[in-house]
Design a protein around this motif. Structure first.
Motif, PDB file in Angstrom:
ATOM      1  N   THR A 306       0.026   8.543   5.301  1.00 17.51           N
ATOM      2  CA  THR A 306       0.874   7.610   4.549  1.00 17.51           C
ATOM      3  C   THR A 306       2.330   8.044   4.613  1.00 17.51           C
ATOM      4  O   THR A 306       3.243   7.215   4.766  1.00 17.51           O
ATOM      5  N   ASN A 380      -2.965  -0.292   2.004  1.00 17.64           N
ATOM      6  CA  ASN A 380      -2.204  -0.009   0.786  1.00 17.64           C
ATOM      7  C   ASN A 380      -0.920  -0.839   0.769  1.00 17.64           C
ATOM      8  O   ASN A 380       0.172  -0.329   1.009  1.00 17.64           O
ATOM      9  N   ASN A 382       0.823  -1.846  -1.558  1.00 17.27           N
ATOM     10  CA  ASN A 382       1.784  -1.443  -2.582  1.00 17.27           C
ATOM     11  C   ASN A 382       2.784  -0.410  -2.076  1.00 17.27           C
ATOM     12  O   ASN A 382       3.826  -0.195  -2.705  1.00 17.27           O
ATOM     13  N   LEU A 383       2.488   0.223  -0.937  1.00 15.85           N
ATOM     14  CA  LEU A 383       3.417   1.224  -0.410  1.00 15.85           C
ATOM     15  C   LEU A 383       4.789   0.613  -0.150  1.00 15.85           C
ATOM     16  O   LEU A 383       5.817   1.191  -0.512  1.00 15.85           O
TER      17      LEU A 383
END
Length: 755
Positions: A306, A380, A382-383
Motif C-alpha cells: 500500500t 481499498n 479509501n486510500l
C-alpha cells in the motif's frame, strides 16, 4: 569561434553535457534487483526492429541542418522512448552529441547548449510536463550559430493543450515551433504474421540479460527461451510492443515459480494479466529490500505494498512531504517517525530518483506502476480519499492522472472509474481545476466527465461553485461540450429563481448566465435555443445599461455581439447585421476610452460585422471591417500569442473569404494559407477544440486554390477536410453533417474543373 583563423573550433562537446543528463540505466553487467528493469527503454535489452519509414523520416529531418523540433506522441508502451534511443544511438555513432536532460535542469543551464560545437540531438521525455525547458532550448537555438544541426525530439503520451501553450509562450518560441511536426506513433506489431518471431526475439534477448538480476543467475535462461512454447498472440493487445515483451519476460520468469507448469503455454487471453504476472516477480525485489531495511518484521506485506502504491500515486518532493503522506496511509499513521523514514528509504533504494526534488523514482514500465496502484485502489478505495487530504496541487494532479490511467485497464471492469468519479465529486472544491485539466488530456476521461456531470445536477452545490467550475471549462472542447451546456443550464436555472425573488440583486447574474448559455448551446448545434437565451440576455442588459451605463454598457455590447452570431446562424441576416453594428458602436466608444481593456472586444466585433456585411452583399464594407480586425488581432497576437492566436487564425480565414468576394484571389489565397498554418498547429496541440476549425480552413483553402487554377492542390485540401469532417460527424451525429456535405460538394466542384 577561432576556426576561421586556423585554431580548433571551441564549444561544448558531448562529455561536457553530462551534468545536464538524466541518469542512464545501469550497464548490462551491473546487478539488478528487479527483472522489470530489463524492460526500461533506455536499457535496450530487446533489439530494435521496425519503424523503418518513420526512422528514415527522423534521420532525414536531422540531416537537414539547423534547428528543428518534432513531437512524437502515443500511449504508454507504444515504443516512443525506445525509438528515440535507437535514433540517438545511430546519431551518436555518426559523431553527434545526444542529451536527455534531467527534468530538474534549469533554463540557464540549458541555454549553455547554444555553444555546442557538434551536431546535437536533445530528447525531452514526458515533454508535456517540461514546457519551460522547451522554451529554454528554443532560446539556446536562437543564439546557436546554426552551422550544425540543433534538433529537439519531444516524447509525450498526448498532443494536448500543453502543446499549443508550449508553442506560443513567446513570439520567439512560436516562430521556431510553428512548423514542428506532431506524429502519433502507431502500434508496432499490427500484423499478426511477424508477432511470433518478435516474441521469440524478445524472449532470447531477455534470457541473455536475466542472469544480471539478483537471485536469477543460477538458471539456464537461454535453454529456457529456446524451449519456451510460443503462446497465442492473436489478441489486439499484442500489437503493443511493450505488451509483447512483458509477456515474453513473464513467460520466462514463470518457469522458475514453484508449481508453475513451466513449459505449458499461458491461456490465449493472458494479455490482460501480464502486468499482474510481472508484479508477482517484482515482489521478490520489494521483499529483499524490505528485509534489508528491517521492515518485514514490523510491517505486513499489505502495508508495504500500500505504501508503494501511495508513493507512486501522489509522489513527494522531500522526506518531510513523504512523512506527511505516510501519516495518511492506514497502518503507517501510528508508526514512529524512524520507521516511516525507513519506508521512505526502502522505496528510494528500490527506485532511486532520477532528479533532485523527488524522494524516489518510478516503478517502470509505467504500466506496472499503474496496474499495482489499480490493484491496491480496487481493494481499498479509501486510500485515495486519505491521500487527497492535504495533497498539494502537484500531488492532486498526479493522483488524478495516474488514477485515470489505472482505471482504464479492462481488468478492473469499471469499478475504479466509479471510485474515481465519487472521489472527484466529494472533493470538487479542491480538485475542480485538476479535474478539468485532466479530463481534456487524459486517455480515459470518462470518470472525470461523469464527475463534472454529477456536479451540475447536485442540488447541494452552491451556484457560486458551479459558476467557478463553468469558468474553468475551455471555451471550445468537443469532449466537454455537453457538460458545459448542462452546467450553463444549471447556473441559469439557479439565477432565474433568485432573480425572480430579488431582481435588483440577481438580474445581472441571470443576464450573464443566459449569455454563457447561448454560447454553449450554439457549440452543440442547439441554435434556436441558443438564440432564445441570447435575446433574453440582451433584454436584461439593455435595461441594466439604461439605468447604469458605466457599469453595464460593456455587457450589453458583448450580448449584442453574441446575438448577432446567433441570428446569423438561423438565417436572420439583416437582424444579425443590426445587432453587429450596435455592438461595434459601443465597443468603439469603450476602446477609445480604454484601449488596453477593450481592443480585443473591438477586434471581435469588427470580425463579426464583416461576416454579417458579407452575408448581405456589402462586400467592400465587409473587407474594410475584416482588414481592421486583422490589424488589431496581429498586434494582440504578437503581444500575447497564447491568448490570441486562435482569433488571429479566425480573422485570417474571414479575410480570405472577403478578399475572394472582391476578386483579389491571390491575396485571399495567402491569407487562407496563413490561417491554415495556425489552425494546423492549434489542432495538433488540441484536436478536441480545433479540428472543426482546421476543416473549415482547409475548405476555404480548397476553394481559393480551385479559383486560381490549382485544382489538384485544392482536391488535396478538401479531401483532408472531408476526412476530418467525416470523423467528426461519426463522433457527434447530426452536429457536423451539413459541414461534411459542404466539403463533399466542394470536392465534386473541384473534380469538375479541367485538369
Amino acid at each position: 569561434m577561432l576556426a576561421e583563423h586556423g585554431a580548433p573550433a571551441t564549444g561544448l562537446e558531448a562529455v561536457e553535457l553530462q551534468h545536464l543528463a538524466d541518469v542512464e540505466p545501469a550497464g548490462r553487467g551491473a546487478a539488478l534487483g528487479s527483472p522489470a528493469a530489463l524492460l526500461q527503454a533506455g536499457r535496450q535489452t530487446v533489439p530494435f526492429h521496425g519503424r523503418k519509414d518513420l526512422l528514415a523520416d527522423l534521420l532525414a529531418w536531422c540531416g537537414r541542418g539547423g534547428f528543428g523540433a518534432w513531437l512524437l506522441h502515443g500511449p504508454g508502451g507504444q515504443g516512443k522512448t525506445r525509438l528515440a534511443h535507437h535514433l540517438a544511438g545511430l546519431l551518436a555513432a555518426d559523431g553527434w552529441a545526444v542529451l536527455w536532460p534531467r527534468a530538474d535542469v534549469i533554463a540557464a543551464e540549458l541555454r549553455e547548449l547554444r555553444d555546442v560545437a557538434k551536431p546535437l540531438l536533445i530528447v525531452l521525455d514526458y515533454a508535456e510536463a517540461r514546457s519551460g525547458q522547451l522554451t529554454a532550448l528554443v532560446e539556446a537555438a536562437a543564439h546557436h550559430p546554426g552551422s550544425k544541426p540543433f534538433k529537439v525530439l519531444l516524447l509525450a503520451r498526448t498532443a494536448g493543450d500543453w502543446w499549443v501553450q508550449a508553442k506560443s509562450v513567446t513570439l520567439l518560441v512560436e516562430d521556431y515551433l510553428d512548423d514542428a511536426p506532431s506524429i502519433r506513433l502507431e502500434p508496432l506489431e499490427q500484423d499478426l504474421g511477424p508477432r511470433p518471431e518478435a516474441y521469440r526475439t524478445a524472449a532470447r534477448a531477455l534470457a541473455g540479460a536475466l542472469p544480471s538480476v539478483r537471485g536469477l543467475a543460477g538458471h539456464d535462461w537461454r535453454t529456457v527461451a529456446d524451449t519456451l512454447p510460443t503462446p497465442s498472440l492473436n489478441h489486439a493487445g499484442f500489437a503493443n510492443a511493450l505488451t509483447l515483451q512483458m509477456t515474453a519476460l513473464a513467460d520466462l520468469l514463470d518457469t522458475t515459480t514453484p508449481g508453475s507448469p513451466g513449459t505449458a503455454p499461458p491461456p490465449a487471453d493472458h494479455v490482460q494479466g501480464v502486468e499482474d504476472r510481472l508484479l508477482g516477480h517484482e515482489r521478490r525485489h520489494w521483499q529483499h529490500g524490505a528485509t534489508a531495511h528491517g521492515l518485514n518484521s514490523a510491517l505486513s506485506r499489505t502495508t508495504l505494498e500500500t505504501a508503494l502504491a501511495a508513493a507512486h500515486l501522489v509522489g513527494a518532493a522531500d522526506r518531510d512531504q513523504a512523512d506527511h503522506m505516510w501519516l495518511r496511509v492506514p497502518a503507517l499513521d501510528d508508526q514512529p517517525r524512524d520507521r516511516r523514514d525507513a519506508v521512505t528509504a526502502w522505496i528510494t533504494a528500490l527506485y532511486p530518483p532520477a532528479e533532485s526534488g523527488r524522494s524516489w523514482g518510478a516503478l517502470q514500465p509505467d504500466r506496472l506502476a499503474e496496474r499495482h496502484i489499480g490493484n491496491i485502489l480496487a481493494a481499498n478505495p479509501n486510500l485515495a480519499e486519505r491521500l487527497i487530504e492535504g495533497a498539494d496541487d502537484a500531488q492532486a494532479t498526479q493522483l488524478l492522472t495516474v488514477y485515470s490511467r489505472a482505471a482504464a485497464h479492462p481488468t478492473f471492469d469499471g469499478c475504479l472509474s466509479t471510485h474515481l468519479t465519487s472521489l472527484c465529486v466529494r472533493h470538487h472544491s479542491q480538485l475542480a481545476p485538476h479535474i478539468v485539466a485532466t479530463a481534456i488530456q487524459a486517455d480515459h476521461p470518462q470518470p472525470l466527465i461523469t464527475a463534472l456531470d454529477a456536479l451540475t445536477t447536485d442540488p447541494t452545490i452552491a451556484v457560486s461553485d458551479l459558476t467557478t467550475l463553468h469558468n474553468r471549462l475551455p471555451h471550445a472542447s468537443r469532449r466537454l461540450a455537453n457538460t458545459a451546456v448542462q452546467l450553463a443550464e444549471a447556473i441559469t436555472n439557479h439565477y432565474r429563481v433568485l432573480a425572480e425573488a430579488s431582481p435588483d440583486a440577481y438580474l445581472p447574474d441571470l443576464a450573464s448566465a443566459l449569455n454563457n448559455l447561448s454560447v454553449r448551446l450554439g457549440e452543440v448545434g442547439r441554435r434556436e435555443e441558443g438564440l432564445g437565451a441570447s435575446e433574453e440576455a440582451v433584454r436584461h442588459y439593455r435595461a441594466l445599461a439604461e439605468a447604469s451605463p458605466d457599469a453595464y454598457l460593456p455587457d450589453l455590447a458583448m450580448a449584442l455581439n453574441n446575438l448577432s452570431v446567433d441570428l446569423g446562424e438561423v438565417g436572420r441576416r439583416e437582424e444579425a447585421l443590426g445587432a453587429s453594428e450596435e455592438a461595434l458602436r459601443h465597443y468603439r466608444a469603450l476602446a477609445e476610452a480604454s484601449p488596453d481593456a477593450y481592443l480585443p472586444d473591438l477586434a471581435m466585433a469588427l470580425n463579426n460585422l464583416s461576416v454579417d456585411l458579407g452575408k448581405v452583399g456589402r462586400r467592400e464594407e465587409a473587407l474594410g471591417a475584416s482588414e481592421e480586425a486583422l490589424r488589431h488581432y496581429r498586434a494582440l497576437a504578437e503581444a500575447t500569442p497564447d491568448a490570441y492566436l486562435p482569433d488571429l487564425a479566425s480573422a485570417l480565414n474571414n479575410l480570405s473569404i472577403r478578399l475572394g468576394e472582391v476578386g483579389r484571389r491571390e491575396e485571399a489565397l495567402g491569407a487562407s494559407e496563413e490561417a491554415l498554418r495556425h489552425y494546423r498547429a492549434l489542432a495538433e496541440a488540441t484536436p478536441d477544440a480545433y479540428l472543426p476549425n482546421l476543416a473549415s480552413a482547409l475548405n476555404n483553402l480548397s476553394i481559393g486554390l480551385g479559383e486560381v487554377g490549382r485544382r489538384e492542390e485544392g482536391l488535396g485540401a478538401v479531401e483532408e477536410a472531408v476526412t476530418i469532417r467525416r470523423a467528426l460527424a461519426e463522433a457527434s451525429p447530426g452536429l457536423f453533417d451539413a459541414n461534411l456535405r459542404n466539403s463533399l460538394e466542394i470536392a465534386a466542384w473541384l473534380r469538375s474543373l479541367p485538369e
